[in-house]
Design an enzyme around this catalytic site. Structure first.
Site, short mmCIF file in Angstrom:
data_model
loop_
_atom_site.label_atom_id
_atom_site.label_comp_id
_atom_site.label_asym_id
_atom_site.label_seq_id
_atom_site.Cartn_x
_atom_site.Cartn_y
_atom_site.Cartn_z
CG ASP A 6 -28.42 62.97 82.18
OD1 ASP A 6 -28.26 62.31 81.14
OD2 ASP A 6 -28.41 62.47 83.31
CD GLU B 232 -29.82 54.16 81.64
OE1 GLU B 232 -29.33 55.28 81.44
OE2 GLU B 232 -31.00 54.01 82.02
CG HIS C 48 -31.83 56.62 78.07
ND1 HIS C 48 -31.87 56.50 79.43
CD2 HIS C 48 -33.00 56.12 77.61
CE1 HIS C 48 -33.02 55.96 79.80
NE2 HIS C 48 -33.71 55.72 78.70
CG ASP D 45 -31.87 60.19 80.95
OD1 ASP D 45 -32.32 61.09 81.67
OD2 ASP D 45 -31.28 59.19 81.41
CE LYS E 123 -24.43 57.72 85.87
NZ LYS E 123 -25.49 58.39 86.65
CG ASP F 237 -27.63 58.01 79.26
OD1 ASP F 237 -26.86 58.94 78.95
OD2 ASP F 237 -28.72 58.19 79.82
CG ASP G 292 -24.46 60.81 83.34
OD1 ASP G 292 -24.97 61.27 82.31
OD2 ASP G 292 -25.04 60.03 84.11
CG HIS H 231 -25.03 56.51 81.64
ND1 HIS H 231 -25.94 55.59 82.13
CD2 HIS H 231 -25.49 57.71 82.05
CE1 HIS H 231 -26.89 56.21 82.79
NE2 HIS H 231 -26.64 57.50 82.75
CD1 TRP I 234 -28.60 53.64 85.50
CD2 TRP I 234 -29.83 54.93 86.84
NE1 TRP I 234 -27.73 54.45 86.21
CE2 TRP I 234 -28.47 55.25 87.06
CE3 TRP I 234 -30.80 55.61 87.60
CZ2 TRP I 234 -28.06 56.20 87.97
CZ3 TRP I 234 -30.37 56.56 88.50
CH2 TRP I 234 -29.02 56.86 88.68
#
Length: 427
Positions: A298, A228, A288, A328, A230, A261, A296, A264, A187
Site C-alpha cells: 500500500d 474486497e 482501491h 488505499d 485479496k 485493490d 501488498d 491485492h 474487507w
C-alpha cells in the site's frame, strides 16, 4: 507562484494539439470535474483509529515509518483532511473505517451506532464532503488469531456478524443524510500463515456470515455493499479465505459491488485487465487505487503505467458511472498530508490523461484492423502536453499549480502538525 498568463497560454496551445486529434479538452475537463475520489482517512493517523486501548494494528496490516505529526483525535484528522482537500482539484469524498468513530467511553465493535459518527456527518455536511464507510475486521482482541467472519467459534463469528450489521446501518444513515449512496466496503483478513487442512470450511462459514449480515434489504440509494478480495497478507501468506474467486462469485450471485485493490494480487497481475471482465457480471466496481511494492504494501500512488492503465480501462469501456474510485495506502515515512495530495492528484492526473485520449479514433482503427496506426497513435499520446491541461485545471479550480502545494503543506507542518507530540492526545 504560477504565472496565470503563462498557464493560460500553455493551455491554449495544448488544446489546439488535442483538438487536432479530435479531442475536446473542455468536455474532458467537465467529465473530470464530476469525478469524486474517496480519500481514505487512515493515511492521516497510520490506521490507529480512536478506540483507545481496543487493540494494536495487525491482521494483515503494517504501517512503517515514524514521521512526526500524525493525527491523534478526530478533530486533528479532520483539520489535516481539510488541508489535503484544499490541494486537490474537484470535490471528493471521505472513506471512513469503523474504528474512527468518536467514542466517549469503551464501545465494542458490535455495539457501534450512528451516534458515534454524528461528528463526521456534521463535518461532512459543513465541508460538502460525502462519506463512504468500512467495517473494521482487524486490530481487535477477537481478531488476534487471524479469523473473524470465518472463525470456527460461533460466538466470535456472531460478534463480527453483529459488527457488520451495525456498520450497514451506519452507512445507510450516512447515505440518507448526504443524499447519495455511501459505499460500505467489507474487507475480511481471515486466513492462514501455512497450508490449511481445509480450504472449503472457512469459505463456507464466510459466505454464511456475509449472508446473515446482508439479510436486511437496505435501499441502494442509501448504501452499496462492496466485498474486497485479496491474494495474501501478513500472517495469511498461504491462504486467504476471501480470495478473488470467492468474492467474484459472491458478488455475482448476491448482486454486490466487487472491490478490486491494486495491491491485492500477485506482483505480475494487474487489476486494469480485470475491469472489463468483472463488469460483464457485477453491477458496479469499487477500485482501491494503491501501489504494491513486492508485496501488498500500500505505497503512495504514483503516476505509474498501471495507474494509467486503470484509468484508460474506465474511460475506454465507458465505465465512469459504474466504477467507484477510492484510495488505499498508508505511509508514515513522509508527511501524511503530502501523501494524500500526491496520491490523489496522481489518480486525477491519470484519469485526465485517459479522458484526453482520442478513444473513438483508436477503437475505430482497431475495428478496421489498422493495428499499426493504433499503436502509433497510442505512442504519440505519451508525449502530448497533459501537464499544461492539468495546470490549467488546477488553477481554474483554485488549487496550487505544479509543486506549489508542497509549500502549503510545509507551512501547515510548521504551524500545526510539528507541534503534536507522538502519543499524547490534546484534551
Amino acid at each position: 507562484m504560477s504565472n496565470t498568463k503563462n498557464v493560460r497560454a500553455a493551455f491554449e496551445l495544448a488544446s489546439e494539439q488535442y483538438q487536432a486529434q479530435g479531442v475536446d479538452v473542455s468536455a474532458a475537463l467537465q467529465k473530470l470535474s464530476r469525478v469524486a475520489i474517496s480519500v481514505h482517512c487512515w493515511q492521516g493517523d497510520d490506521v490507529a483509529g480512536f478506540e483507545g486501548e481496543a487493540g494494536t494494528l495487525g491482521n494483515g496490516l503494517a504501517v512503517t515509518g515514524n514521521y512526526p505529526g500524525r493525527a491523534r483525535t478526530a478533530d486533528e484528522l479532520r483539520s489535516d483532511l481539510e488541508v489535503a482537500y484544499s490541494l486537490i482539484p474537484g470535490k471528493h469524498r471521505l472513506n471512513l473505517h469503523a474504528l474512527y468513530g468518536e467514542f466517549d467511553g469503551p464501545v465494542d465493535r458490535d455495539e457501534i451506532g450512528v451516534e458515534h459518527f454524528r461528528g463526521w456527518m456534521d463535518w461532512s455536511r459543513e465541508q460538502q464532503v460525502d462519506l463512504d464507510f468500512n467495517p473494521s475486521y482487524f486490530s481487535h482482541p477477537k481478531a488476534s488469531d487471524g479469523f473473524t467472519l470465518a472463525h470456527s467459534d460461533a460466538g466470535i463469528r456472531q460478534f463480527w456478524i453483529d459488527h457488520g450489521i451495525a456498520c450497514r446501518k451506519i452507512a445507510a444513515a450516512m447515505g440518507a443524510a448526504q443524499g447519495n449512496a455511501c459505499v460500505n466496503n467489507f474487507w475480511v483478513p481471515d486466513g492462514y500463515k501455512d497450508t490449511p487442512a481445509s480450504r472449503k470450511a472457512p469459505r463456507e462459514r464466510l459466505a454464511s456470515s456475509l449472508d446473515e449480515i446482508f439479510a436486511e434489504d437496505l435501499p441502494r440509494s442509501q448504501t452499496l455493499d462492496a466485498v474486497e478480495c485479496k491474494l495474501f497478507g501478513i500472517g495469511s501468506e498461504s491462504y486467504v479465505v476471501g480470495s478473488h474467486e470467492f468474492y467474484m462469485g459472491y458478488a455475482i450471485s448476491r448482486n454486490k459491488v466487487l472491490c478490486l485493490d491494486a495491491g491485492h494480487f500477485h506482483p505480475t497481475e494487474v487489476i486494469s485487465d480485470k475491469i472489463s471482465s468483472a463488469l460483464m457480471y457485477v453491477p458496479e466496481l469499487l477500485l482501491h487505487v494503491s501501489r504494491g511494492v513486492r508485496w501488498d504494501s500500500d505505497h503512495v500512488v504514483t503516476y505509474s503505467d498501471e495507474l494509467q492503465a486503470i484509468m484508460q480501462e474506465i474511460i475506454r469501456g465507458d465505465y465512469l458511472d459504474r466504477v467507484h474510485l477510492g484510495l488505499d495506502f498508508f505511509d508514515a515515512s513522509i508527511n501524511r498530508v503530502a501523501a494524500w495530495a500526491i496520491g490523489t492528484r496522481n489518480a486525477l492526473k491519470a484519469l485526465l490523461a485517459a479522458l484526453l485520449e482520442p478513444t473513438e479514433q483508436l477503437q475505430q482503427l482497431e475495428r478496421d484492423g489498422d493495428l499499426t496506426a493504433r499503436l502509433a497513435l497510442m505512442e504519440e499520446q505519451k508525449t502530448m502536453p497533459l501537464g499544461a491541461v492539468w495546470n490549467h485545471y488546477c488553477e481554474s479550480t483554485g488549487v496550487p499549480v505544479g509543486a506549489e502545494w508542497l509549500e502549503k503543506v510545509r507551512q501547515y507542518e510548521s504551524s500545526v502538525t510539528s507541534k503534536r507530540c507522538d502519543e499524547s492526545v490534546v484534551s
